[in-house]
Design a protein around this motif. Structure first.
Motif, short mmCIF file in Angstrom:
data_model
loop_
_atom_site.label_atom_id
_atom_site.label_comp_id
_atom_site.label_asym_id
_atom_site.label_seq_id
_atom_site.Cartn_x
_atom_site.Cartn_y
_atom_site.Cartn_z
N ALA A 270 -5.67 52.17 -34.57
CA ALA A 270 -5.49 50.73 -34.67
C ALA A 270 -6.58 49.93 -33.96
CB ALA A 270 -4.12 50.33 -34.10
N ASP B 276 -6.08 63.45 -27.84
CA ASP B 276 -6.78 64.00 -29.01
C ASP B 276 -8.09 64.66 -28.63
OD1 ASP B 276 -5.31 63.14 -31.64
OD2 ASP B 276 -5.08 61.51 -30.21
N THR C 196 0.10 51.53 -30.10
CA THR C 196 -0.96 52.12 -29.29
C THR C 196 -2.17 52.38 -30.19
OG1 THR C 196 0.04 54.29 -29.68
CG2 THR C 196 0.50 53.25 -27.56
N THR C 197 -3.34 52.49 -29.61
CA THR C 197 -4.54 52.71 -30.42
C THR C 197 -4.39 53.96 -31.28
OG1 THR C 197 -5.91 51.65 -28.76
CG2 THR C 197 -7.03 53.11 -30.31
N TYR C 198 -3.90 55.02 -30.69
CA TYR C 198 -3.75 56.28 -31.44
C TYR C 198 -2.29 56.72 -31.46
CZ TYR C 198 -8.72 56.32 -30.28
OH TYR C 198 -10.04 55.97 -30.13
N SER C 199 -1.77 57.02 -32.65
CA SER C 199 -0.46 57.65 -32.79
C SER C 199 -0.70 58.92 -33.60
CB SER C 199 0.52 56.74 -33.53
OG SER C 199 0.47 55.43 -33.00
N SER C 200 -0.76 60.05 -32.91
CA SER C 200 -1.21 61.29 -33.55
C SER C 200 -0.02 62.15 -33.94
CB SER C 200 -2.11 62.06 -32.59
OG SER C 200 -3.26 61.27 -32.33
N HIS C 201 -0.05 62.64 -35.17
CA HIS C 201 1.05 63.43 -35.73
C HIS C 201 0.59 64.88 -35.88
CE1 HIS C 201 1.80 59.26 -36.75
NE2 HIS C 201 2.93 59.51 -37.35
N PHE C 202 1.17 65.77 -35.10
CA PHE C 202 0.78 67.18 -35.13
C PHE C 202 1.82 67.99 -35.89
CE2 PHE C 202 -1.11 65.32 -31.37
CZ PHE C 202 -2.40 65.82 -31.39
N ARG C 203 1.38 68.64 -36.94
CA ARG C 203 2.33 69.39 -37.76
C ARG C 203 2.01 70.88 -37.76
NH1 ARG C 203 5.02 66.64 -42.71
NH2 ARG C 203 6.14 68.32 -43.71
N GLY D 112 -1.60 69.02 -41.79
CA GLY D 112 -1.38 69.54 -40.45
C GLY D 112 -1.57 68.52 -39.35
N PHE D 113 -2.41 67.53 -39.61
CA PHE D 113 -2.65 66.50 -38.59
C PHE D 113 -2.94 65.17 -39.26
CE2 PHE D 113 -5.76 63.98 -36.11
CZ PHE D 113 -4.98 63.73 -35.00
N GLY D 114 -2.32 64.12 -38.75
CA GLY D 114 -2.61 62.78 -39.23
C GLY D 114 -2.50 61.81 -38.07
N VAL D 115 -3.21 60.70 -38.16
CA VAL D 115 -3.19 59.76 -37.03
C VAL D 115 -3.28 58.33 -37.53
CG1 VAL D 115 -5.72 60.03 -36.73
CG2 VAL D 115 -4.34 59.15 -34.83
N PHE D 116 -2.54 57.45 -36.88
CA PHE D 116 -2.75 56.02 -37.05
C PHE D 116 -3.75 55.58 -35.99
CE2 PHE D 116 1.51 55.81 -39.14
CZ PHE D 116 1.10 55.15 -40.30
N GLY E 41 -7.27 57.87 -26.14
CA GLY E 41 -7.77 58.92 -27.03
C GLY E 41 -7.92 60.24 -26.29
#
Ligand code: SF4
Lengths: 452, 187
Positions: free
Chosen positions: B159, A220, A262-269, B153-157, A217
């Motif tokens: 788990a 992030d 993975t615990t976090y898969s962060s998508h930055f747009r 703008g931001f999203g996250v998986f 993490g």
């Protein structure tokens, strides 16, 4: 650098070397178990490979599309032809923000560009925020593995280091206690950093977004508290569509550590309101590698580390013995592309057993490319001390058929070679532990049998 | 020529063989999604709670600083959302709702429209994610099909809880993000 010499140095500490070997083999085992839970595993590998091949065949188109979309999203995009330009761009952004300290999450690209020493020379303090990277940073070392940066260290050493740097109790080696101490230390850094740097796992041309994967993490924590996010991305990290992430995220963590994701898969747009995202697209030798037809497909690599964990040489010689940012089998293909003279011994740091090729989630023919480099390097150097082994290899590798047959012979030999030969003092990386069970069939045999 | 042009030129001048972009199969399956999801969360070192267990757990833990962004559980908040995300540093618990989860790996999608501050699920000491048990997809492929048109703008998986194995490969739960993850399954 000279791989055999460095490997011999690593093997001096036999207990550590065999711990290293066994631990990585254990990670490889977890990868096997995770891949077997998915009946479509081989289909996913083929898809991943095909998507990357397609993207590389139209890289200019996808880069431009990515840039256009990212720009629409409010991301500022830069292009850097080499490491120096990349570092200069980062510095300029930092200077325009009057930034003197920043946090950085794992990015192999910034290691490749030697960003940290460059920034420090310019009076900027960099804190690596991944635990393993922070540990090696305290020691002034580079990471020894692309996924497990501190795999070469024992907890006793880390306890001593943290006692000195973070004031933990002397002799307390409990990983939980040490991790907690690092958490408190890093939390303070996250709260005060105005700029955060991350790498990029995938850039999506269709949407202009990018994805960063971590377990801790730390990426992030850094970027969501900072005013400015700088993302450093190799130009080969592009994939066409958002839905392609389904394929790659299913493969990446399973191949790397055996986790299903993975615990976090962060998508930055796009940046937060009033904040900034700067993204740097970096070439640094990638277009040159793209022009070498023998090695082009090495650019499909998603940096999972599986080829390192499975490699009998890597496990027995340690990441530092390669002297390059990306060690192991894939590093031994990429590094000679950057400086063939400096890294001329790396393609020889392989048994050509093909295990790397078998585990690679994007189906890079790693061992064949290693062999191709050997041929080029040997031709360039003339006959040398390697004469015998090369002659042998030349005889064996004259045709693909002969090559496949020889693989069978090699596997049979691995089973029956006497211990005295494998553990001969001259066989540096054979020391310390039994060789793994050779695979019952190669991937090509398996494929022939199973493709219908 | 600037670097952008020289990089693109270097690529354009290479001989190229056209390779097709493959279509992706669905890879869906009809397994027991709920059981598989719970197993995935447990494997990731998270915990699954029923609604009753959750209420019990909240009483027992008696957290001081709680922010709940789930309308049904708004009363669990002990404080308002601060303006500055840095002020979330001492937050004990964040409660958020995920629109869907993925059975094969336990990943749950959160996007900024439901987070207020992007850092919320990372900076809170503990994290509760409320999820409707019917909102499960078998694999990431169906999840991305669902996300095809999402453009936040931001999203996250997410788990599991934050974790690391960087010290001798010993798994430690609670690295830089939330130290524990609790999934509350509701109907
Ligand atoms: S070459 Fe393949 S196995 Fe090795 S790190 Fe890259 S993707 Fe992973």
């Amino acid at each position: 650098m000279n791989h055999p010499q460095a490997a011999a140095a690593f093997l001096k500490d036999q207990a550590r070397a065999s711990w290293h070997d066994e631990t990585l083999w254990y990670v490889r085992d977890k990868r096997d178990a995770a891949s077997k839970r998915l009946p479509e595993w081989e289909d996913l590998r083929t898809l991943a490979s095909d998507i990357k091949e397609h993207t590389l065949s139209q890289l200019d188109y996808y880069l431009e599309k990515f840039e256009e979309k990212a720009f629409e999203n409010g991301i500022q995009v830069y292009w850097a032809k080499d490491a120096a330009e990349h570092n200069q761009i980062v510095l300029q952004i930092l200077q325009s923000k009057e930034c003197k300290a920043l946090v950085k999450s794992k990015s192999i690209l910034t290691e490749e560009c030697h960003l940290n020493p460059f920034l420090e020379k310019n009076g900027i303090a960099v804190v690596d925020s991944d635990l393993g990277e922070r540990i090696v940073q305290f020691l002034n070392q580079p990471p020894s593995h692309i996924v497990l940066p501190a795999i070469h260290l024992k907890k006793k050493e880390i306890a001593e280091l943290f006692h000195e740097k973070l004031g933990t109790e002397k002799g307390n080696e409990d990983p939980k206690y040490l991790t907690d101490a690092a958490r408190i230390h890093l939390r303070e850094k996250f709260l005060s950093a105005k700029v955060a740097i991350t790498g990029v796992n995938f850039g999506i041309a269709e949407t202009g977004e990018f994805v960063v994967c971590t377990n801790e993490g730390n990426a992030d924590m850094g970027v969501h508290l900072a005013d400015v996010h700088i993302a450093c991305m190799g130009i080969e990290k592009i994939i066409p569509r958002r839905k392609d992430l389904g394929v790659f995220l299913r493969l990446l963590a399973r191949s790397a550590t055996g986790q299903s994701i993975t615990t976090y898969s962060s998508h930055f747009r796009s940046p937060r309101k009033g904040k900034e995202i700067h993204l740097i697209l970096v070439d640094n030798g990638r277009t040159a590698q793209l022009s070498r037809s023998n090695y082009r497909s090495s650019l499909k690599c998603i940096r999972c580390g599986a080829c390192m964990n499975t490699c009998p040489i890597y496990r027995r010689s340690g990441g530092f013995s390669y002297g390059s940012t990306v060690p192991g089998p894939i590093g031994s293909i990429l590094s000679p592309g950057l400086d063939v003279k400096k890294y001329s011994t790396l393609p020889f740091a392989s048994t050509l057993c093909g295990s790397c090729t078998d585990v690679c989630p994007v189906k890079i023919n790693i061992h064949e490319q290693l062999y191709a480099w050997r041929q080029e390097i040997t031709q360039a150097q003339g006959w040398s001390g390697k004469e015998l082994s090369i002659k042998l290899a030349k005889g064996i590798f004259t045709s693909p058929l002969a090559y496949r047959v020889s693989g069978k012979i090699l596997r049979a030999a691995l089973k029956s070679l006497p211990h005295s030969l494998i553990y001969h003092p001259l066989n540096a990386w054979g020391k310390g532990r039994d060789l793994p069970q050779p695979p019952a069939s190669t991937f090509s045999e398996w494929y022939q049998k199973n493709r219908l | 020529m600037n670097s952008r042009e020289s990089i693109l030129q270097a690529i354009r001048k290479l001989p190229r063989e056209k390779k097709n972009l493959p279509e992706l199969p669905d890879f869906g399956k009809n397994s027991d999604l709920l059981a598989e999801f719970c197993q995935s969360i447990t494997r990731n070192a998270g915990e699954v709670l029923s609604l009753e267990d959750f209420q019990e757990w909240m009483k027992e833990k008696n957290f001081k600083k709680v922010i709940s962004l789930v309308p049904d559980y708004a009363s669990l908040s002990t404080q308002a959302m601060p303006e500055d995300p840095h002020a979330l540093d001492s937050l004990d618990l964040a409660i958020v709702e995920a629109p869907f989860g993925v059975a094969e790996n336990g990943a749950m999608w959160l996007d900024e429209t439901s987070l207020c501050h992007r850092v919320l699920p990372f900076i809170a000491e503990h994290l509760v994610i409320v999820l409707r048990s019917a909102h499960l997809f078998p694999t990431l492929h169906q999840a991305y099909a669902q996300l095809q048109d999402a453009s936040t703008g931001f999203g996250v998986f997410i788990a599991g809880p934050s974790k690391t194995a960087d010290i001798e490969q010993s798994l430690v739960i609670g690295a830089q993000g939330a130290k524990s993850l609790w999934v509350v399954l509701v109907d």
